[in-house]
Design an enzyme around this catalytic site. Structure first.
Site, mmCIF file in Angstrom:
data_model
loop_
_atom_site.group_PDB
_atom_site.id
_atom_site.type_symbol
_atom_site.label_atom_id
_atom_site.label_comp_id
_atom_site.label_asym_id
_atom_site.label_seq_id
_atom_site.Cartn_x
_atom_site.Cartn_y
_atom_site.Cartn_z
ATOM 1 C CD GLN A 122 -3.153 0.529 2.204
ATOM 2 O OE1 GLN A 122 -3.094 -0.539 2.799
ATOM 3 N NE2 GLN A 122 -4.097 1.419 2.436
ATOM 4 C CB SER B 123 3.132 -4.272 4.198
ATOM 5 O OG SER B 123 1.924 -4.173 4.911
ATOM 6 C CG LEU B 124 -1.470 -5.517 0.110
ATOM 7 C CD1 LEU B 124 -2.580 -6.373 0.684
ATOM 8 C CD2 LEU B 124 -2.022 -4.277 -0.568
ATOM 9 N NE ARG C 270 -2.945 -7.655 5.515
ATOM 10 C CZ ARG C 270 -2.245 -6.554 5.280
ATOM 11 N NH1 ARG C 270 -2.738 -5.613 4.487
ATOM 12 N NH2 ARG C 270 -1.052 -6.380 5.833
ATOM 13 C CG HIS D 134 2.583 -3.278 9.600
ATOM 14 N ND1 HIS D 134 2.443 -4.614 9.312
ATOM 15 C CD2 HIS D 134 2.518 -2.617 8.409
ATOM 16 C CE1 HIS D 134 2.317 -4.762 8.004
ATOM 17 N NE2 HIS D 134 2.348 -3.573 7.434
ATOM 18 C CD GLN E 84 1.790 -8.830 6.343
ATOM 19 O OE1 GLN E 84 0.574 -8.703 6.174
ATOM 20 N NE2 GLN E 84 2.632 -9.111 5.368
#
Length: 307
Positions: free
Chosen positions: A10, A91-92, A116, A200, A249
């Site tokens: 993102q 991340s994503l 999510r 996070h 995560q």
């Protein structure tokens, strides 16, 4: 040469992304159509025409970036590109990596990342969470700053993106205190980021608890290509490890510097950033210039990467 594929997360989204790639490769439209069938709206039209305020909503951005990463990978395959030794995502981006590795089906991943995003948005009321970038201060100093100014609230170092570039997240007032404390501690810059969710950090634990339940019911395969986890900086061994990693995560830091170091220490010499923008390419130059990183967002860039 040992090749790795890297997927951005993102923040790399932009209106009009992958239009040049779509002009040359039918796989782009096909991938976005698959995602649209799951989402119930025309994702390609939204990515191309906006409005950008809609594209930047977490529940849209996450499926869009997943789709962009997978579309670029499929174009690379179509062009005869080599299969990498390792794959990782920021991340994503780890969801794109898991699709590429065969651990997740693409349509399944689209549904998962939309869910999510919904859970992340629901976990923290709008306006009560924040993220900020801290530049020019070492990691340990930023961790100390966060601990010193928390005052019972949450503020965590959450993205270790490159030497001297760390993102923090948490309750908005705590993040503001950390910004001021970081400047006093010697940070070159410290500024709020325009995001709707404090990713996070510990505020995401409620979202992670729900996601964990849903992941237990999700069919996940052992990857065909080694996927390096953001959380543990280690290759996922099996489906249960993936479920655990994707759950943790949500409330754990993205250890990107260590991820790149892991890849290079295991022989990686070349990397392809699969998706729009050049965020990871820029970070990698600051982490290890010996890892030659190129992005693929047009037919020309794919030809260059193949060469």
């Amino acid at each position: 040469m040992s090749l790795v594929f890297l997927f951005p997360g993102q923040g790399s989204q932009a209106l009009g992304m992958q239009a040049q790639l779509a002009d040359a490769y039918s796989q782009v439209y096909e991938t976005y159509q698959q995602a649209s069938d799951v989402l119930g709206y025309d994702l390609w039209a939204l990515v191309q025409d906006g409005p950008d305020t809609r594209l930047n909503e977490t529940v849209v951005t996450q499926p869009a970036m997943l789709t962009a990463g997978v579309a670029a990978w499929r174009c690379w395959q179509s062009a005869g590109g080599a299969t990498p030794t390792f794959v990782a995502g920021h991340s994503l981006g780890e969801y794109s990596a898991l699709v590429m590795s065969g651990a997740l089906r693409f349509e399944q991943a689209v549904s998962m990342v939309r869910r999510r995003a919904e859970l992340m948005q629901e976990a923290v009321p709008a306006g009560s969470g924040a993220m900020a970038a801290i530049l020019g201060l070492d990691d340990a100093a930023i961790v100390r700053v966060c601990a010193d100014v928390a005052e019972g609230e949450v503020v965590d170092a959450v993205n270790f993106n490159a030497p001297g570039q760390v993102v923090i997240a948490g309750n908005v007032n705590a993040v503001q205190r950390a910004i001021e404390a970081a400047k006093i501690a010697g940070a070159r810059r410290a500024m709020m980021l325009s995001v709707s969710v404090p990713s996070h950090c510990a505020l995401m634990r409620p979202a992670a608890e729900v996601l964990a339940v849903e992941l237990r019911a999700t069919d996940i395969r052992t990857p065909d290509i080694a996927v390096v986890s953001n959380v543990d900086v280690a290759v996922y061994a099996d489906a249960d490890a993936i479920r655990s990693g994707l759950t943790r995560q949500l409330f754990s830091p993205v250890r990107w510097v260590e991820t790149i170091q892991y890849l290079t220490s295991n022989g990686a010499t070349a990397a392809v950033e699969s998706g729009p923008g050049k965020v990871l390419t820029g970070l990698n130059k600051r982490i290890d210039r010996a890892l030659a990183t190129t992005c693929i967002d047009s037919a020309e860039s794919i030809d260059k990467a193949l060469a």
